[in-house]
Design a protein around this motif. Structure first.
Motif, PDB file in Angstrom:
ATOM      1  N   CYS A  42       0.838  -1.209   0.000  1.00 45.99           N
ATOM      2  CA  CYS A  42       0.000   0.000   0.000  1.00 45.99           C
ATOM      3  C   CYS A  42       0.870   1.256   0.000  1.00 45.99           C
ATOM      4  O   CYS A  42       0.529   2.254  -0.642  1.00 45.99           O
ATOM      5  CB  CYS A  42      -0.943   0.002   1.195  1.00 45.99           C
ATOM      6  N   LEU A  45       1.960   1.815  -3.475  1.00 46.31           N
ATOM      7  CA  LEU A  45       0.820   2.283  -4.252  1.00 46.31           C
ATOM      8  C   LEU A  45       0.573   3.775  -4.015  1.00 46.31           C
ATOM      9  O   LEU A  45       0.409   4.547  -4.959  1.00 46.31           O
ATOM     10  CB  LEU A  45      -0.419   1.474  -3.882  1.00 46.31           C
ATOM     11  N   GLU A  87      -0.781  -4.076  -6.277  1.00 40.85           N
ATOM     12  CA  GLU A  87      -1.070  -3.338  -7.504  1.00 40.85           C
ATOM     13  C   GLU A  87      -2.031  -4.099  -8.410  1.00 40.85           C
ATOM     14  O   GLU A  87      -2.942  -3.515  -9.007  1.00 40.85           O
ATOM     15  CB  GLU A  87       0.225  -3.005  -8.246  1.00 40.85           C
ATOM     16  N   TRP A  90      -5.358  -3.808  -6.949  1.00 40.08           N
ATOM     17  CA  TRP A  90      -5.846  -2.436  -7.152  1.00 40.08           C
ATOM     18  C   TRP A  90      -6.438  -2.298  -8.549  1.00 40.08           C
ATOM     19  O   TRP A  90      -7.475  -1.666  -8.728  1.00 40.08           O
ATOM     20  CB  TRP A  90      -4.707  -1.443  -6.953  1.00 40.08           C
ATOM     21  N   ASN A  94     -10.550  -2.980  -7.524  1.00 38.30           N
ATOM     22  CA  ASN A  94     -10.207  -1.709  -6.921  1.00 38.30           C
ATOM     23  C   ASN A  94     -10.911  -1.463  -5.589  1.00 38.30           C
ATOM     24  O   ASN A  94     -10.298  -0.966  -4.652  1.00 38.30           O
ATOM     25  CB  ASN A  94     -10.480  -0.557  -7.894  1.00 38.30           C
ATOM     26  N   ALA A  97      -9.165  -3.578  -2.836  1.00 36.05           N
ATOM     27  CA  ALA A  97      -7.813  -3.069  -2.572  1.00 36.05           C
ATOM     28  C   ALA A  97      -7.861  -1.693  -1.918  1.00 36.05           C
ATOM     29  O   ALA A  97      -7.097  -1.417  -0.992  1.00 36.05           O
ATOM     30  CB  ALA A  97      -7.016  -3.007  -3.871  1.00 36.05           C
ATOM     31  N   ASN A  98      -8.773  -0.852  -2.376  1.00 39.68           N
ATOM     32  CA  ASN A  98      -8.910   0.490  -1.803  1.00 39.68           C
ATOM     33  C   ASN A  98      -9.320   0.395  -0.341  1.00 39.68           C
ATOM     34  O   ASN A  98      -8.781   1.097   0.515  1.00 39.68           O
ATOM     35  CB  ASN A  98      -9.910   1.308  -2.608  1.00 39.68           C
ATOM     36  N   CYS A 101      -6.218  -0.929   1.693  1.00 46.18           N
ATOM     37  CA  CYS A 101      -5.190   0.100   1.896  1.00 46.18           C
ATOM     38  C   CYS A 101      -5.719   1.242   2.765  1.00 46.18           C
ATOM     39  O   CYS A 101      -4.977   1.772   3.600  1.00 46.18           O
ATOM     40  CB  CYS A 101      -4.677   0.615   0.550  1.00 46.18           C
TER      41      CYS A 101
END
Length: 136
Positions: A42, A45, A87, A90, A94, A97-98, A101
């Motif tokens: 993260c 990212l 990644e 993400w 998304n 992952a969002n 993170c």
């Protein structure tokens, strides 16, 4: 009080989901290391997204978490492996992952910046600089 319990439960659920994902992806990493590598992914990212405040907060978390868990070094190849995993997540998922993170970042908001980063954190910083230099 009720809101605080909901937030704590949310973080625990998030931590467990991140850890399970990481452990599933690599069988030889402990749950604590999986969380640490997720935080590193993260961090990378957020660096690519040019969010330096988030990067700094996550570096503090990486330092403090590795100190508390007694993690003194990062296994070779694992930084790049987990950065790629985060990644890829993400790009393909998304929302998941969002949330992961963001949850890790929210945990980092409570961490104090140390006077000097430990070896684990310095390794992460060096790796991120290496990635940045390859980009130019």
């Amino acid at each position: 009080m009720k809101n605080a319990l909901i937030i704590v439960a949310g973080f625990l659920a998030l931590f467990i989901s991140v850890s399970v994902f990481i452990l599933y992806e690599s069988g030889d990493v402990s749950q604590e290391e999986g969380f640490l590598y997720s935080a590193i992914g993260c961090t990378s990212l957020y660096k690519k997204l040019e969010e330096p405040e988030k990067v700094d907060r996550l570096l503090n978390l990486i330092h403090n978490f590795s100190e508390k868990q007694g993690i003194t070094e990062i296994q070779p190849g694992y930084i790049s492996r987990f950065i790629k995993l985060v990644e890829k997540k993400w790009e393909k998922e998304n929302n998941v992952a969002n949330k992961n993170c963001s949850g890790i970042y929210n945990m980092a908001l409570n961490e104090k910046q140390p006077a000097q980063y430990n070896q684990v954190t310095q390794s992460v910083i060096a790796y991120l600089h290496e990635l940045e230099s390859k980009k130019h």
